[in-house]
Design a protein around this motif. Structure first.
Motif, mmCIF file in Angstrom:
data_model
loop_
_atom_site.group_PDB
_atom_site.id
_atom_site.type_symbol
_atom_site.label_atom_id
_atom_site.label_comp_id
_atom_site.label_asym_id
_atom_site.label_seq_id
_atom_site.Cartn_x
_atom_site.Cartn_y
_atom_site.Cartn_z
ATOM 1 N N MET A 20 0.821 -1.208 0.000
ATOM 2 C CA MET A 20 0.000 0.000 0.000
ATOM 3 C C MET A 20 0.857 1.261 0.000
ATOM 4 O O MET A 20 0.539 2.242 -0.670
ATOM 5 C CB MET A 20 -0.948 -0.012 1.201
ATOM 6 N N VAL A 21 1.958 1.240 0.740
ATOM 7 C CA VAL A 21 2.866 2.389 0.740
ATOM 8 C C VAL A 21 3.439 2.603 -0.661
ATOM 9 O O VAL A 21 3.473 3.735 -1.166
ATOM 10 C CB VAL A 21 4.000 2.182 1.762
ATOM 11 N N ASP A 22 3.870 1.521 -1.296
ATOM 12 C CA ASP A 22 4.426 1.626 -2.651
ATOM 13 C C ASP A 22 3.372 2.133 -3.634
ATOM 14 O O ASP A 22 3.660 2.975 -4.495
ATOM 15 C CB ASP A 22 4.949 0.267 -3.113
ATOM 16 N N ALA A 23 2.161 1.624 -3.514
ATOM 17 C CA ALA A 23 1.081 2.046 -4.408
ATOM 18 C C ALA A 23 0.732 3.513 -4.185
ATOM 19 O O ALA A 23 0.495 4.262 -5.136
ATOM 20 C CB ALA A 23 -0.153 1.172 -4.188
ATOM 21 N N ALA A 24 0.704 3.925 -2.934
ATOM 22 C CA ALA A 24 0.385 5.325 -2.620
ATOM 23 C C ALA A 24 1.439 6.258 -3.216
ATOM 24 O O ALA A 24 1.107 7.326 -3.750
ATOM 25 C CB ALA A 24 0.301 5.514 -1.106
ATOM 26 N N ALA A 25 2.699 5.852 -3.132
ATOM 27 C CA ALA A 25 3.771 6.671 -3.705
ATOM 28 C C ALA A 25 3.623 6.787 -5.212
ATOM 29 O O ALA A 25 3.773 7.876 -5.788
ATOM 30 C CB ALA A 25 5.127 6.077 -3.343
ATOM 31 N N ARG A 39 -9.404 4.007 -1.000
ATOM 32 C CA ARG A 39 -9.940 3.099 -2.026
ATOM 33 C C ARG A 39 -8.962 2.921 -3.181
ATOM 34 O O ARG A 39 -8.699 1.799 -3.618
ATOM 35 C CB ARG A 39 -11.280 3.634 -2.542
ATOM 36 N N ARG A 40 -8.413 4.035 -3.680
ATOM 37 C CA ARG A 40 -7.486 3.946 -4.809
ATOM 38 C C ARG A 40 -6.222 3.205 -4.429
ATOM 39 O O ARG A 40 -5.682 2.410 -5.215
ATOM 40 C CB ARG A 40 -7.124 5.353 -5.305
ATOM 41 N N VAL A 41 -5.719 3.461 -3.237
ATOM 42 C CA VAL A 41 -4.478 2.814 -2.807
ATOM 43 C C VAL A 41 -4.682 1.310 -2.653
ATOM 44 O O VAL A 41 -3.854 0.509 -3.099
ATOM 45 C CB VAL A 41 -3.966 3.437 -1.491
ATOM 46 N N ALA A 42 -5.773 0.919 -2.030
ATOM 47 C CA ALA A 42 -6.043 -0.510 -1.858
ATOM 48 C C ALA A 42 -6.168 -1.204 -3.210
ATOM 49 O O ALA A 42 -5.611 -2.294 -3.415
ATOM 50 C CB ALA A 42 -7.312 -0.711 -1.038
ATOM 51 N N ALA A 43 -6.866 -0.563 -4.142
ATOM 52 C CA ALA A 43 -7.034 -1.162 -5.470
ATOM 53 C C ALA A 43 -5.693 -1.277 -6.188
ATOM 54 O O ALA A 43 -5.386 -2.299 -6.801
ATOM 55 C CB ALA A 43 -8.004 -0.325 -6.299
ATOM 56 N N ALA A 44 -4.881 -0.228 -6.115
ATOM 57 C CA ALA A 44 -3.584 -0.242 -6.799
ATOM 58 C C ALA A 44 -2.624 -1.242 -6.173
ATOM 59 O O ALA A 44 -1.767 -1.814 -6.851
ATOM 60 C CB ALA A 44 -2.966 1.153 -6.760
ATOM 61 N N ALA A 45 -2.776 -1.474 -4.863
ATOM 62 C CA ALA A 45 -1.902 -2.421 -4.169
ATOM 63 C C ALA A 45 -2.389 -3.855 -4.304
ATOM 64 O O ALA A 45 -1.655 -4.790 -3.970
ATOM 65 C CB ALA A 45 -1.810 -2.043 -2.698
ATOM 66 N N TYR A 63 -1.492 9.769 3.527
ATOM 67 C CA TYR A 63 -0.804 10.722 2.664
ATOM 68 C C TYR A 63 0.630 10.946 3.129
ATOM 69 O O TYR A 63 1.547 11.059 2.303
ATOM 70 C CB TYR A 63 -1.556 12.053 2.634
ATOM 71 N N ALA A 64 0.856 10.976 4.436
ATOM 72 C CA ALA A 64 2.213 11.124 4.959
ATOM 73 C C ALA A 64 3.087 9.948 4.523
ATOM 74 O O ALA A 64 4.249 10.124 4.140
ATOM 75 C CB ALA A 64 2.195 11.239 6.477
ATOM 76 N N ALA A 65 2.515 8.752 4.561
ATOM 77 C CA ALA A 65 3.260 7.573 4.109
ATOM 78 C C ALA A 65 3.568 7.666 2.617
ATOM 79 O O ALA A 65 4.654 7.291 2.164
ATOM 80 C CB ALA A 65 2.468 6.300 4.405
ATOM 81 N N ALA A 66 2.609 8.193 1.844
ATOM 82 C CA ALA A 66 2.811 8.360 0.403
ATOM 83 C C ALA A 66 3.917 9.368 0.117
ATOM 84 O O ALA A 66 4.766 9.148 -0.743
ATOM 85 C CB ALA A 66 1.506 8.805 -0.261
ATOM 86 N N VAL A 67 3.901 10.489 0.839
ATOM 87 C CA VAL A 67 4.921 11.519 0.637
ATOM 88 C C VAL A 67 6.305 10.977 0.967
ATOM 89 O O VAL A 67 7.263 11.180 0.212
ATOM 90 C CB VAL A 67 4.605 12.766 1.501
ATOM 91 N N ALA A 68 6.425 10.282 2.091
ATOM 92 C CA ALA A 68 7.719 9.730 2.487
ATOM 93 C C ALA A 68 8.234 8.742 1.449
ATOM 94 O O ALA A 68 9.418 8.778 1.066
ATOM 95 C CB ALA A 68 7.605 9.056 3.853
ATOM 96 N N ALA A 69 7.364 7.860 0.983
ATOM 97 C CA ALA A 69 7.784 6.876 -0.006
ATOM 98 C C ALA A 69 8.096 7.529 -1.344
ATOM 99 O O ALA A 69 9.054 7.143 -2.028
ATOM 100 C CB ALA A 69 6.691 5.816 -0.183
ATOM 101 N N ALA A 70 7.308 8.530 -1.731
ATOM 102 C CA ALA A 70 7.556 9.228 -2.989
ATOM 103 C C ALA A 70 8.891 9.952 -2.960
ATOM 104 O O ALA A 70 9.618 10.000 -3.966
ATOM 105 C CB ALA A 70 6.423 10.210 -3.274
ATOM 106 N N GLU A 71 9.236 10.523 -1.821
ATOM 107 C CA GLU A 71 10.529 11.200 -1.702
ATOM 108 C C GLU A 71 11.683 10.210 -1.762
ATOM 109 O O GLU A 71 12.751 10.515 -2.300
ATOM 110 C CB GLU A 71 10.579 12.018 -0.416
ATOM 111 N N ARG A 72 11.480 9.019 -1.230
ATOM 112 C CA ARG A 72 12.522 7.983 -1.347
ATOM 113 C C ARG A 72 12.701 7.585 -2.804
ATOM 114 O O ARG A 72 13.841 7.414 -3.281
ATOM 115 C CB ARG A 72 12.168 6.762 -0.496
#
Length: 207
Positions: A20-25, A39-45, A63-72
């Motif tokens: 889910m973290v990877d999908a959110a990123a 919903r979108r994150v669960a579907a993408a993951a 969203y915080a998890a998405a931002v952190a992963a996206a920055e990585r």
């Protein structure tokens, strides 16, 4: 008395959360903040719809998890793009274009201002997300310096004006978008190239 999760269950849970973290990123990078929903994150993951809410009870946490992963992802992509550049002298325009590619890794396109830059600036202004953005900054700066050096602009990378070049990368994109430029990336390349030449040719201030 509650029974502790079994090792296999814990591993499956950790895998789902990471998926889910990877999908959110990915959604944040490719589509922007509005795409980061439970919903979108669960579907993408590829996980059950309720999983996102279980691991990330609020949208802010997700969203915080998405931002952190996206920055990585961005930091790793920036370093990889910079290292991939063959060492040779390049023009100011060619170098400016590559600097933008490095800073906005893993992909740069015409929608970069609305999809990437504006959300990044908003995250930097958010007290809860600011530390995440600040943590990725050193790696991004290192990648930009390496790109300059590999393009034959080492004097700019070592200059006290290096930070101005970095700021111009964002500012030129914002200005191009604000003035309705059909291609803000091309507009930014022109402005950054001019600044590279000015910094290169600047004489040291006597002190």
């Amino acid at each position: 008395m509650a029974t502790a999760p079994r090792p296999k269950a814990r591993a499956r849970s950790a895998q789902r959360q990471q998926a889910m973290v990877d999908a959110a990123a990915r959604l944040l990078i490719e589509e922007g903040p509005d795409a980061v929903t439970h919903r979108r994150v669960a579907a993408a993951a590829g996980v059950p719809a309720g999983s996102a809410g279980y691991y990330f009870p609020t949208r802010q946490e997700l969203y915080a998890a998405a931002v952190a992963a996206a920055e990585r992802v961005r930091s790793a992509g920036a370093a990889e793009r910079a290292r991939s550049l063959p060492r040779r002298r390049r023009s100011a325009s060619a170098t400016a274009a590559l600097l933008l590619e490095v800073l906005y890794a893993p992909a740069l396109d015409g929608a970069v201002v609305t999809r990437r830059l504006q959300p990044m600036l908003a995250a930097t202004a958010d007290p809860d997300l600011r530390p995440i953005m600040a943590a990725s900054r050193p790696a991004l700066l290192d990648a930009l310096r390496e790109a300059l050096e590999r393009c034959g602009w080492a004097e700019v990378a070592a200059s006290r004006h290096f930070d101005l070049v970095v700021r111009m990368l964002d500012a030129a994109l914002l200005y191009g978008a604000a003035t309705g430029d059909e291609d803000p990336v091309a507009d930014a390349v022109t402005d950054v190239a001019r600044l590279l030449e000015l910094v290169r040719d600047a004489r040291p201030v006597a002190g």
